[in-house]
Design a protein around this motif. Structure first.
Motif, mmCIF file in Angstrom:
data_model
loop_
_atom_site.group_PDB
_atom_site.id
_atom_site.type_symbol
_atom_site.label_atom_id
_atom_site.label_comp_id
_atom_site.label_asym_id
_atom_site.label_seq_id
_atom_site.Cartn_x
_atom_site.Cartn_y
_atom_site.Cartn_z
ATOM 1 N N MET A 401 0.498 -62.866 -99.802
ATOM 2 C CA MET A 401 0.183 -62.120 -98.808
ATOM 3 C C MET A 401 -0.173 -62.908 -97.363
ATOM 4 N N ILE A 402 -0.632 -64.211 -97.532
ATOM 5 C CA ILE A 402 -1.029 -65.136 -96.629
ATOM 6 C C ILE A 402 0.067 -65.253 -95.587
ATOM 7 N N PRO A 403 1.174 -65.844 -96.191
ATOM 8 C CA PRO A 403 2.430 -66.107 -95.226
ATOM 9 C C PRO A 403 2.796 -64.840 -94.553
ATOM 10 N N VAL A 404 2.706 -63.559 -95.155
ATOM 11 C CA VAL A 404 3.187 -62.475 -94.245
ATOM 12 C C VAL A 404 2.188 -62.139 -93.193
ATOM 13 N N GLY A 405 1.122 -62.509 -93.469
ATOM 14 C CA GLY A 405 0.034 -62.373 -92.493
ATOM 15 C C GLY A 405 0.239 -63.398 -91.214
ATOM 16 N N LEU A 406 0.572 -64.360 -91.822
ATOM 17 C CA LEU A 406 0.712 -65.530 -90.599
ATOM 18 C C LEU A 406 2.188 -65.140 -89.780
ATOM 19 N N PHE A 407 3.164 -64.666 -90.287
ATOM 20 C CA PHE A 407 4.224 -64.393 -89.688
ATOM 21 C C PHE A 407 4.236 -63.191 -88.686
ATOM 22 N N LEU A 408 3.147 -62.284 -89.055
ATOM 23 C CA LEU A 408 2.984 -60.836 -88.360
ATOM 24 C C LEU A 408 2.236 -61.098 -87.330
ATOM 25 N N ILE A 409 1.355 -62.109 -87.238
ATOM 26 C CA ILE A 409 0.271 -62.170 -86.275
ATOM 27 C C ILE A 409 0.988 -62.159 -84.909
ATOM 28 N N VAL A 410 1.996 -63.052 -84.441
ATOM 29 C CA VAL A 410 2.562 -63.002 -83.078
ATOM 30 C C VAL A 410 2.885 -61.550 -82.846
ATOM 31 N N PRO A 411 3.805 -60.614 -83.671
ATOM 32 C CA PRO A 411 4.293 -59.708 -82.928
ATOM 33 C C PRO A 411 3.324 -58.738 -82.800
ATOM 34 N N ILE A 412 2.504 -58.536 -83.850
ATOM 35 C CA ILE A 412 1.369 -57.451 -83.661
ATOM 36 C C ILE A 412 0.135 -57.861 -82.774
ATOM 37 N N ALA A 413 0.130 -59.080 -82.221
ATOM 38 C CA ALA A 413 -0.785 -59.484 -81.355
ATOM 39 C C ALA A 413 -0.195 -59.032 -79.988
ATOM 40 N N ALA A 414 0.875 -59.268 -79.786
ATOM 41 C CA ALA A 414 1.745 -59.087 -78.656
ATOM 42 C C ALA A 414 1.739 -57.342 -78.352
ATOM 43 N N LEU A 415 1.886 -56.937 -79.315
ATOM 44 C CA LEU A 415 1.945 -55.394 -79.174
ATOM 45 C C LEU A 415 0.592 -54.712 -79.203
ATOM 46 N N SER A 416 -0.334 -55.452 -79.679
ATOM 47 C CA SER A 416 -1.624 -54.728 -79.444
ATOM 48 C C SER A 416 -2.267 -55.159 -77.913
ATOM 49 N N TRP A 417 -1.859 -56.327 -77.413
ATOM 50 C CA TRP A 417 -2.068 -56.505 -76.090
ATOM 51 C C TRP A 417 -1.600 -55.603 -75.265
ATOM 52 N N PHE A 418 -0.500 -55.005 -75.284
ATOM 53 C CA PHE A 418 -0.005 -54.029 -74.347
ATOM 54 C C PHE A 418 -0.434 -52.819 -74.744
ATOM 55 N N GLN A 419 -0.366 -52.304 -76.016
ATOM 56 C CA GLN A 419 -0.451 -50.888 -76.457
ATOM 57 C C GLN A 419 -1.374 -51.090 -77.802
ATOM 58 N N PRO A 420 -2.858 -51.202 -77.520
ATOM 59 C CA PRO A 420 -3.785 -51.358 -78.753
ATOM 60 C C PRO A 420 -3.417 -50.339 -79.874
#
Lengths: 517, 254
Positions: A401-420
């Motif tokens: 799960m750890i690598p999955v979390g790492l590669f999802l951080i960027v898209p989800i963080a970007a998404l959360s920035w615009f639409q939490p």
């Protein structure tokens, strides 16, 4: 084996084919009726698609015009890049795969002949994969109305030969440039990039944010309509060959065969030297003990020790990393579209993108969990240890799960920035999909040595299909939730839950299943 | 005398019987060699003791712990090293030992010190941070042996420990095992090299067809086997005891 003179190319080819067939049969053994049923279902779906296509295309004549020529050339390029991805990976692996290489190179058979036959095996392997998909879809049309379309198989064969030659040349060039220690890893990564190259190129407009068309196909169509498309005559060869015109087909086949033969003949001796040079050179250089190394404490307890071991093994598995990288590459345009749509509040595209992220999370987690849980080089070591199996499983799953979390951080963080809220739903969907894939891999393990786990094909068919189904359902739920239709999201969510419940196995059942293998 | 291992009435059948009604006793602090021809049931017996294969019937007690009822406690004081080294190609010896120590819950600081000590003793200090994938079979065997010793087991079970080792490495391993026994540890090993059993073992068990044919010191076995007619080496004793009845008859006739 007495059909051909011992030592001849055909005799050696017969030997390779026998080994290939026996490996295939050994791989199939033990999969039982369920595997066969899955295979029959997939085959029936493909044949059904082929029959429908034959019905629809019976009276259709493919025109030879700039659009069809360009599309056929494009399709050829796509298939070539996909094949090259496979052959580059296989060619570099062939250098390191000791099996019978030492025996063959120590025999009086010339290295060029050995390489020729081995490369033919690589080409045959990649051709088989594509032929298995294309045959049921195309054959009904060939039989009913379009016998000339049999040329497609000739083009596929030519592409397999050409891509094998190119893969071989690339692998040897890498070997000469960066040496035996790094070739394997770099070749695997390069193979992933090549595999995704066409997709990324086709999405350049998406990535760069062009206003209108985001598709290469639409661009070609527009240029043709405006009369600006004038493909050079040579680009017409693939289409004409696919339609069964003898001369173009012959030209393509002969060109590929010559390229293949020249590559095999020219690289034979180099390949033999390179293969000899790889012996014992796959390891990283002996690292000097640094102060940090000397200070670093051992992990405490079975959970942390297993987690660390699995993370180290994942990070050092070039083939696995290339699989993950391939999926990450596919995620890049999706993530960019997602962020852009989130910024502009574009609902449907945002929901679709969120679903894609959740689906990919499930798929990457599935690949990694399958490796960490099923591929174990020292199962007896774990079995004789006093550590609880549940602890070890939990550690292995966490490692996946750890690598999955790492590669999802960027898209989800970007998404959360615009639409939490969209970010939260996407994160939840991705976590659920990843965890579900992990659970399926715990319940349906197929234990084996790590070296045997080069491709996902070794996994249980049922687990692979179930993983895709559950990931797709959870992706659907994520998309619907992001679109604001939370109540509707409960339907795919419930279906995914039901699927998981039906797949669940108790510890006793898992143990029994492993014992019977 | 404390018993390190007591096996009573052990049975295991795969497609045909592998071990039948086997009784075995190993005293604490001794080196016990289990000998037998190929397919005699040696490895199956040891795998059952190590908890890797489930017996059909029988009792296994390790230092008084019922290994079938409480496998976790039994495994905590046991180590198993098979003839095929259980190592990971993509880990370094030090990383491997860290993992094994973690499995046995050894305190990290002590584990690290012991790992470095073991690797130095086995001549692998220079390779401690090199991945095992380029190692020879003998080097991997040594790494696996270090793994078996990292948690200082009370009972060390070794299946063909000298397979693949060169003369110097074999001597090193034999010395380490002897040291361990001298320090009060218990070692059970199987070997095809009868000279090893003859020189090192306190007691020897001879197994064939899944049954224990004889057990005792070399002198006791000599007495049991030949009573004067079979010769005096362990090889003579082994061949005498493990020969099938028809072979014995044939041999006598010849």
């Amino acid at each position: 084996m007495t059909l051909f003179a011992p030592g001849s190319t055909l005799w050696l080819l017969g030997h390779e084919m026998r080994l290939y067939w026996r490996n295939f049969r050994a791989g199939r053994a033990g999969r039982g009726a369920r595997g066969l049923i899955s295979l029959v279902i997939v085959a029936a779906m493909l044949v059904g698609g082929g029959v429908l296509a034959a019905l629809g295309l019976h009276d259709v004549q493919v025109p030879i015009n700039p659009i069809s020529i360009s599309l056929a050339a494009l399709a050829t390029a796509v298939v070539f890049t996909l094949m090259l991805s496979q052959t580059l990976s296989a060619s570099s692996e062939a250098l390191y795969d000791r099996n019978d290489l030492d025996l063959l190179f120590s025999s009086p058979i010339g290295p060029s002949k050995v390489l020729f036959v081995r490369s033919l095996g690589v080409a045959g392997g990649v051709l088989t994969i594509f032929a298995l998909i294309v045959t049921p879809l195309l054959l009904p049309s060939v039989i009913w109305g379009h016998p000339g379309w049999i040329g497609v198989f000739g083009v596929l064969g030519a592409l397999a030969l050409a891509s094998t030659a190119a893969g071989l040349l690339l692998a040897m060039a890498l070997f000469a440039l960066i040496g035996p220690r790094r070739t394997r890893t770099v070749a695997q990564v390069l193979a992933a990039l090549v595999g995704a190259a066409f997709f990324l190129v086709s999405q350049i407009r998406t990535i760069l944010g062009a206003q209108k068309s985001n598709s290469l196909f639409m661009e070609i169509e527009r240029q043709a309509q405006e009369g600006r498309l004038h493909p050079p005559p040579i680009l017409g060869l693939p289409l004409r060959a696919m339609l069964g015109e003898p001369l173009p087909l012959l030209a393509i086949l002969a060109g590929s065969a010559i390229l293949f033969a020249v590559a095999a003949a020219a690289l034979g001796r180099r390949f033999s030297d390179a293969a000899a040079a790889t012996q014992g050179k796959t390891a990283a250089r002996p690292a000097k003990a640094t102060r940090a190394d000397a200070r670093r404490a051992f992990a405490a307890g079975p959970f942390l020790a297993t987690l660390r071991k699995e993370l180290l093994l994942i990070s050092r598995d070039a083939a696995l990393m290339s699989q993950v990288l391939l999926r990450v590459l596919y995620l890049i345009p999706t993530a960019l579209v997602l962020s852009r749509n989130a910024a502009h509040g574009a609902g449907p595209a945002l929901a679709g993108g969120a679903g894609v992220v959740a689906f990919l999370a499930g798929q990457v987690a599935g690949s990694l969990a399958w490796i960490t849980l099923s591929a174990e080089d020292a199962p007896d070591l774990l079995a004789v240890s006093p550590a609880r199996i549940q602890t070890l499983r939990r550690a292995k799953l966490t490692a996946a799960m750890i690598p999955v979390g790492l590669f999802l951080i960027v898209p989800i963080a970007a998404l959360s920035w615009f639409q939490p809220s969209a970010g939260v739903w996407t994160a939840l969907g991705a976590i659920l999909a990843a965890w579900s894939s992990g659970l399926i891999n715990i319940w349906h393990q197929r234990p084996g040595k790590r070296s045997d786990f080069k491709r996902r094909g070794g996994a249980s068919w049922m687990a692979t299909i179930a993983e895709m189904l559950v990931s797709a359902l959870l992706a659907g739920a994520t998309g619907v939730a992001v679109a604001g239709l939370w109540a509707w999201a409960l339907i795919p969510l419930g279906l995914a839950g039901a699927a998981l419940l039906s797949l669940r196995r108790s510890d006793v059942q898992i143990a029994r299943n492993l014992r019977t293998r | 005398m404390t018993e390190a291992l007591i096996v009573r009435g052990l049975d295991k059948t795969f497609t045909k019987p592998a071990v039948m009604d086997l009784d075995l006793t190993v005293h604490a602090g001794e080196l016990y060699a289990l000998l037998g021809p190929n397919g005699a049931g040696k490895t199956t017996t040891l795998r059952m003791v190590a908890g890797l294969t489930k017996p059909d019937k029988g009792e296994i007690s390790i230092f008084g712990i019922d290994a079938r009822a409480d496998p976790g406690a039994a495994k905590a004081i046991t180590a198993w090293a098979p003839d095929e080294a259980m190592v990971y190609d993509r880990l370094t010896p030090l990383e491997y030992l860290e993992f094994v120590a973690g499995l046995w819950n050894v305190e990290p600081k002590a584990a690290k010190a012991r790992a470095e000590e073991l690797l130095a003793k086995l001549g692998l200090a220079g390779e401690a941070r090199t991945r095992c994938e380029g190692f020879s079979r003998g080097m991997k065997q040594k790494v696996a042996l270090a793994g078996a010793l990292i948690h200082d087991p009370k009972l060390l079970i070794l299946d063909e420990p000298l397979t693949g080792l060169d003369a110097a490495a074999a001597r090193l391993v034999k010395d380490m095992l002897q040291e361990r026994v001298d320090a009060g540890g218990t070692v059970i090993l199987t070997t095809h090299i009868l000279e090893v059993a003859e020189r090192m073992a306190d007691r020897i068990g001879i197994i064939a067809g899944g049954r224990l044919l004889a057990e005792g010191t070399l002198e006791a076995l000599r007495a049991k086997a030949g009573e004067g007619k079979g010769g005096s080496t362990l090889e003579d004793v082994f061949l005498e005891l493990t020969a099938a009845p028809e072979t014995q008859t044939g041999g006598a006739a010849a």
